[in-house]
Design an enzyme around this catalytic site. Structure first.
Site, PDB file in Angstrom:
ATOM      1  N   ARG A  24     -18.154   3.639 -13.553  1.00 34.09           N
ATOM      2  CA  ARG A  24     -16.737   3.542 -13.157  1.00 34.09           C
ATOM      3  C   ARG A  24     -15.858   3.060 -14.308  1.00 34.09           C
ATOM      4  NH1 ARG A  24     -17.186   0.141  -7.780  1.00 34.09           N
ATOM      5  NH2 ARG A  24     -18.656  -0.862  -9.168  1.00 34.09           N
ATOM      6  N   ASN A  42     -17.266   4.219  -5.989  1.00 40.37           N
ATOM      7  CA  ASN A  42     -18.629   4.530  -5.563  1.00 40.37           C
ATOM      8  C   ASN A  42     -18.612   4.956  -4.103  1.00 40.37           C
ATOM      9  OD1 ASN A  42     -19.740   3.785  -8.011  1.00 40.37           O
ATOM     10  ND2 ASN A  42     -20.372   1.769  -7.336  1.00 40.37           N
TER      11      ASN A  42
END
Length: 101
Positions: A24, A42
């Site tokens: 990320r 996620n």
């Protein structure tokens, strides 16, 4: 007039070893470098969703970078779905604990 440089949007779904490997943050850095707005998060199934808006060529470049990922990641598949731009994003961020059911 061509679509080059026009404002576009996409949802990118990335599968593989893409959680708990700095993916990320990798996405956030690359998107910021390319001047894109949106978010990365996620998903419960272990994949990562990226919602991004900006210049289409920059989104395409981001997708190429995401197919590689950071050193510890192993990207098995990447799917880009083009969407209408909403203009609601001004920055690119990481969303945490927002699992969809």
């Amino acid at each position: 007039m061509s679509a080059a440089g026009s404002h576009s949007a996409a949802e990118i779904l990335v599968e593989g070893r893409v959680q708990a490997v700095g993916y990320r943050i990798f996405v956030q850095r690359k998107a910021a470098q390319l001047g894109l707005a949106g978010y990365v998060m996620n998903l419960q199934d272990g994949s990562v969703r990226v919602r991004v808006e900006g210049v289409r060529e920059a989104i395409e470049e981001l997708a190429r970078e995401l197919s590689k990922g950071p050193p510890l990641a192993r990207v098995e598949s990447l799917a880009v779905t083009w969407r209408p731009a909403t203009g609601r994003f001004t920055t690119f961020g990481v969303r945490y604990a927002e699992f969809d059911s």
